[in-house]
Design an enzyme around this catalytic site. Structure first.
Site, PDB file in Angstrom:
ATOM      1  N   GLU A 146      17.369  14.225  35.476  1.00 12.52           N
ATOM      2  CA  GLU A 146      16.762  15.518  35.161  1.00 12.52           C
ATOM      3  C   GLU A 146      15.793  16.026  36.229  1.00 12.52           C
ATOM      4  OE1 GLU A 146      17.201  17.668  32.576  1.00 12.52           O
ATOM      5  OE2 GLU A 146      18.853  16.431  31.848  1.00 12.52           O
ATOM      6  N   SER A 195      19.777  11.309 -31.116  1.00 12.47           N
ATOM      7  CA  SER A 195      19.244  10.140 -31.821  1.00 12.47           C
ATOM      8  C   SER A 195      18.310   9.275 -30.991  1.00 12.47           C
ATOM      9  CB  SER A 195      20.407   9.283 -32.336  1.00 12.47           C
ATOM     10  OG  SER A 195      21.155   9.991 -33.309  1.00 12.47           O
TER      11      SER A 195
END
Length: 776
Positions: free
Chosen positions: A193, A473
């Site tokens: 780079e 229930s």
């Protein structure tokens, strides 16, 4: 008299004077403008300089909170499924090799595993990296020794990172120091780079000139000639748009940054800032996170071929994405390796060997991070009660939770497998069947797993927390427990006959049994075991609906139930998490332990901020709770949940309750063993009718989970105030062990029947040995 005409020479003189005057004025104006420009430029540079230093020296990044699962503890005698351990190690990114020579490696054999742990900085103490030899006997850890052959009584693996709480820009990063960068990473970045990085002053004049030539030839702005410093300026301070104005601003900022800070400081910031990929809406920044994202490994474990790939991605993370474009990525990686070899950083032999290696990128969905959206949702909700959003998404908090990845995996598998089976059996009516599940440790109240839907990784509607549906229930244990507190016993006879309750609007509430059959007078424990609606309604109205509301709130239901008669049969809507609070208390012998997902929160440096300790308060007496636990175990042995034992061993004691809402739109089951409590809901999001009940749907999910979990058997502690007596099942009267039709039932001392039934000699009958196994 004729006027004298001016000469041409005098006209030219006056013109020259005028020109000189205009020129001098123009020069003065230009001088003033230049001075003004210098002043403005100077002020601008000073402003830029201040901004650069303030941001670079302050909090450079908004660091998301990191959320961790529980660490897996290893110790001799531990019941541990080898396959589950292998999955956990894979989730942590351990590599399975022939020789575990470095941290993060495992040698795997049929009866043992040599694990080179990474170590971890836990809040209570640092766990150093170790070489452990773990030997197995069946599904149990037989022994653990270190590299010196010494016995290790306890060791912890590092916790799995399960997710984070991200800032608004959705940037994510794992910060690293320069000295943590793996070998060759810095050289690769510089060589590929910015080869003159250590020689220039933030900008490269040669690079800028080269870029200008390219841009002029192409007729547009296509290349910037950026140094690493300029790239950092672009990412850290500016935007990524390709404009001349941004480029011109980038140059003085890069020079100023280079002027104030060392090359190593700038490079370290670059390592943490550079953009390297996209995970959905989350931007992956920095090499620390990229290492986990692409390889599921800490960055200090990366090898040459992996380092080269990451360095190559800087030029174009999308263009060279190794998952979508592996050919491009390999070509770019090999170019980095070629440059490193040409510059003398690596040898030709190293280059050739690295080029032969595959990219080695893990599948994106195989990572644990982001794999638990429902559980992470719960963690965020609990954190927001104490921390503002800005702190959660920017201060780098470390959040340690009780999530058990093994339990979570079993829960997800149980839900998805059962739903697929039900869809195959029932077809179109359940094509869109969904579910939710909560799993806790009843001894601590810690939430071990949370499943928000059949697609467990879907980040949408969290049914475990937000699907509020009639619980059916599942509410009945609260009714019967309230009755026991009012003096009823398990053998008290209650009417299972039709009942009509007038309502305030002039209508009547007329509940019916599921089978539309009335059963006359039945013992209280049997009414609960068989889930009779009529007897429950009679009982609830006898003690008062208010008593049931009070009991639900004491058990842990925070939403105040509406005191309507229909509450007695579960018309109240709750989420799986809400009803799990009540069953958590029942499983914990009447001790209410708030369900918690978070154990500890620290700052980014590991300093403790909040601890969520085990809290407990007794809300129901041990005697009363012992009786209801007996009745709930009767549910699983001989009641509506008896199908459990078609798959679970008879020696395993469990207790629970099925639930089916009105018109059969919701299927529920809540149950527990000694160290596992789970609530399961199945239903349709559009509230359609189901072709099965609680026992035909949710119970099957729960049973599948327990076959995978292999929990400890529930063993009831008999309180001092409880005695067991033989009674005749049909009448509830006292009897003797040798009589026919009798069973042992617990009574709170002083509440046992006073009369005896006539005794007939016992004939061979079904065994009730499970009662004998109920105690420890």
């Amino acid at each position: 008299m004729k006027k004298k005409r001016p000469s041409k020479r005098s006209n030219r003189g006056r013109g020259a004077k005028k020109s000189k005057g205009l020129l001098s004025k123009l020069l003065i104006l230009l001088l003033k403008l230049s001075l003004l420009g210098l002043v403005i430029g100077g002020v601008g540079l000073i402003y830029l300089d201040v901004q650069i230093q303030q941001k670079f020296e302050g909090k450079r990044w908004a660091l998301p909170a990191k959320v961790y699962a529980r660490p897996l503890e290893l110790y001799p005698g531990q019941v541990l499924d080898r396959a589950a351990l292998k999955n956990e190690l894979k989730g942590l990114g351990y590599r399975f090799v022939n020789r575990a020579s470095q941290p993060g490696m495992v040698e795997w054999a049929s009866t043992r595993a040599r694990i080179h742990t990474r170590g971890f900085a836990f809040p209570d103490s640092d766990e150093p990296a170790k070489r452990l030899l773990v030997s197995f006997s069946s599904n149990q850890v037989a022994s653990i020794t270190d590299s010196q052959g010494r016995a290790v009584p306890l060791s912890r693996l590092e916790p799995i990172l399960i997710g984070g709480i991200y800032p608004k820009d959705n940037e994510d990063r794992d910060l690293i120091r320069l000295d943590q960068a793996p070998e060759y990473l810095i050289e690769a970045l510089v060589q590929i780079e910015d080869r003159d990085y250590y020689n220039h002053y933030g900008i490269s004049l040669r690079g800028i000139a080269r870029a200008m030539v390219v841009n002029v030839k192409s007729g547009r702005f296509v290349q910037g000639g950026s140094t690493l410093t300029q790239q950092l300026i672009k990412n850290f301070y500016l935007t990524s748009e390709r404009t001349l104005a941004r480029k011109l601003l980038e140059i003085p900022m890069a020079v100023l940054l280079d002027l104030h800070y060392s090359k190593d400081e700038i490079l370290e910031a670059y390592l943490n800032e550079v953009y390297l990929g996209q995970s959905g809406s989350r931007a992956v920044h920095g090499f620390g996170l990229a290492s986990q994202y692409f390889f599921a490994q800490p960055i200090d474990e990366l090898k040459l071929h992996q380092v080269a790939l990451l360095a190559g991605l800087v030029k174009g993370p999308s263009y060279y994405d190794p998952r979508r474009r592996p050919e491009r990525a390999k070509e770019r990686r090999d170019l980095v390796l070629k440059v490193l070899q040409e510059q003398g950083v690596i040898t030709l032999q190293q280059r050739v060997a690295a080029e032969k290696r595959p990219l080695g990128v893990v599948k994106q969905r195989s990572l644990h991070k982001g794999a638990y959206p429902a559980y992470l949702d719960l963690v965020k909700r609990q954190l927001r009660e104490e921390y503002p959003e800005e702190v959660l998404n920017s201060e780098g908090l470390r959040v340690f939770t009780s999530l058990d990845p093994m339990v979570q995996a079993n829960s997800e598998a149980a839900l998805s497998k059962t739903i697929a089976s039900l869809q195959k059996r029932h077809g179109k009516p359940v094509a869109e069947l969904q579910g939710g599940m909560v799993v806790t440790d009843p001894q601590t109240g810690e939430v071990l797993a949370l499943v928000g839907g059949k697609n467990a990784r879907y980040q949408g509607f969290n049914r475990a927390l937000d699907a509020r549906r009639p619980v059916g229930s599942l509410v009945k244990p609260a009714v019967y427990l309230a009755a026991i507190e009012q003096g009823y016993s398990l053998t008290s006879l209650i009417d299972d006959e039709p009942i009509s309750v007038p309502l305030s609007d002039g209508s009547s509430w007329v509940p019916q049994n599921f089978d539309r059959i009335s059963h006359g007078k039945v013992p209280l424990y049997l009414a609960l075991s068989k889930s009779y609606n009529q007897s429950t309604a009679h009982l609830g109205m006898a003690i008062g609906v208010g008593k049931v509301v009070d009991m639900l709130e004491r058990l842990g239901v925070e939403r105040e139930p509406k005191p309507y008669p229909s509450l007695l049969l579960g018309a109240e809507s709750m989420s799986p998490f809400e009803i799990a609070s009540a069953y958590q208390t029942i499983a914990a012998n009447g001790f209410r332990t708030p369900m918690r997902a978070i154990r500890l929160v620290t700052d980014v440096e590991g300093v403790e901020l909040s601890r969520y300790p085990f809290e407990v308060s007794q809300v129901v007496s041990a005697e009363n709770m012992h009786l209801i636990q007996y009745a709930l175990q009767s549910v699983t042995r001989e009641g509506t949940a008896r199908s459990i034992y078609s798959r679970l061993p008879a020696s395993l004691n469990v207790a629970g309750k099925t639930g089916t809402s009105n018109d059969q739109r919701d299927s529920w089951f809540a149950g527990f063993a000694a160290n596992r409590m789970a609530v399961v809901w199945l239903g349709l999001d559009e509230n359609g009718k189901l072709p099965f009940t609680g026992s035909g749907g949710a119970l099957r999910v729960w049973t599948e989970l327990m076959t995978r979990e292999k929990p400890d058997s529930f063993m009831a502690v008999q309180p001092e105030g409880v005695e067991y007596l033989w009674v005749e099942e049909q009448t509830g009267l006292l009897s003797a062990e040798h009589c026919e039709g009798v069973r042992q039932i617990p009574f709170i001392k002083g509440t046992a029947p006073e009369n005896y039934a006539e005794c007939s000699e016992k004939q061979p009958s079904k065994s009730l040995d499970w009662f004998k196994r109920w105690f420890r």
